[in-house]
Design a protein around this motif. Structure first.
Motif, short mmCIF file in Angstrom:
data_model
loop_
_atom_site.label_atom_id
_atom_site.label_comp_id
_atom_site.label_asym_id
_atom_site.label_seq_id
_atom_site.Cartn_x
_atom_site.Cartn_y
_atom_site.Cartn_z
N PRO A 174 79.83 92.81 47.59
CA PRO A 174 81.03 92.95 46.71
C PRO A 174 79.81 94.84 45.59
CG PRO A 174 80.08 90.89 46.26
CD PRO A 174 79.17 91.38 47.14
N GLY B 51 86.22 87.06 49.51
CA GLY B 51 85.31 87.14 47.78
C GLY B 51 85.71 85.97 46.78
N ARG C 131 88.59 91.70 51.94
CA ARG C 131 87.49 91.79 50.79
C ARG C 131 87.42 90.79 49.75
NH1 ARG C 131 83.67 91.01 47.65
NH2 ARG C 131 83.18 89.66 49.60
#
Length: 297
Positions: free
Chosen positions: A100, A221, A217
């Motif tokens: 990230p 995440g 993502r």
């Protein structure tokens, strides 16, 4: 809660917009030089000054470092599983799913959301992410393990210096603290300007993989953050900080290595743009959840 969210998001959006407009203009913003300045000077200085001057306990640094490693490990496992199931290019898309943007976007967010305490915790988390990005992340694109790269990272020595100062109970000279404070102070606004400038130059060449990586993502995440918070029994600002930093979009550094080793660089660039835009659209919700997890301040 609404006013607090606006106070957190507005400065970030304004500074990123400034960087975006400068990137589009003829001002000649030299992003490569600025990136090197941030990575080699400002970030190590901020890490050293914040952790040393405020005497962050070694235990706190270790706990947040462990949380970062756990989040990255979970994200890497989920990302690898998704790519194997959907037959995606692992060497091209695993880093964007796993790593990230905890620096450019994450640190300003935790600072504005949780103040100095959030910044201390965020830095202890971020330096692990940065080291993994520039060692393991690069190794995925290179196709060979390059752990020796760690020895050339100023971040590594900044953290080692903090550990030495803490363990030996050494009083850091005022001139060193003042210098590192001045150098570190430029990191957060410069990172946001670089984020805006980079977004102004990256292009989306294939929307389908960009959307897939962007949503992947975000989901990965958030999932890794919630799992880490649960397993480590985090609460308060520590839990909110981990949630924010792990939920950030794909790191821009992934494009640098995808371009260097020629692994779908244009598709990776597109995924970064879409992932960042998606995260900005979801920021009110992400910040609201982080503040709710952290509880009353």
């Amino acid at each position: 809660m609404l006013s607090q969210m606006i106070e957190v998001l507005a400065p970030i959006c304004i500074i990123v917009l400034i960087g975006f407009l400068m990137g589009r203009s003829k001002a000649g913003l030299e992003t490569r030089a600025l990136s090197s300045l941030v990575l080699l000077v400002a970030t190590p200085a901020l890490i050293f000054h914040t952790l040393a001057s405020l005497q962050v306990p070694t235990e706190t640094i270790q706990i947040m470092s462990g949380a970062a490693l756990l989040c990255l490990a979970v994200a890497g496992g989920l990302g690898l599983a998704a790519l194997l199931i959907f037959k995606g290019a692992v060497r091209s898309y695993l880093p964007p799913l796993m790593l990230p943007n905890s620096g450019n976007l994450g640190l300003p967010l935790v600072f504005l959301a949780f103040g100095q305490e959030g910044l201390e915790l965020g830095i202890a988390y971020f330096f692990v992410v940065a080291l993994v990005q520039h060692s393991f992340g690069m190794s995925i694109y290179a196709g060979t393990l390059k752990l020796g790269v760690l020895a050339r990272q100023p971040l590594f020595y900044a953290v080692a210096a903090v550990m030495a100062v803490t363990w030996l109970d050494v009083t850091v000279p005022t001139i060193v603290l003042t210098t590192t404070e001045m150098l570190g102070g430029m990191m957060i606004p410069t990172m946001l300007i670089l984020l805006g400038a980079s977004l102004s130059r990256l292009q989306i060449t294939d929307l389908r993989p960009a959307l897939a990586i962007a949503f992947g993502r975000l989901i990965i995440g958030i999932s890794s953050a919630l799992l880490a918070i649960y397993l480590l029994d985090f609460s308060g600002v520590m839990a909110g900080t981990v949630f924010l930093l792990a939920s950030m979009p794909t790191a821009i550094v992934n494009y640098i290595y995808a371009e260097r080793y020629q692994h779908h660089p244009r598709q990776v660039a597109g995924s970064i743009v879409v992932s960042t835009v998606l995260t900005f659209l979801c920021l009110p919700g992400i910040v609201w959840v982080a503040l709710a997890i952290a509880g009353p301040q």
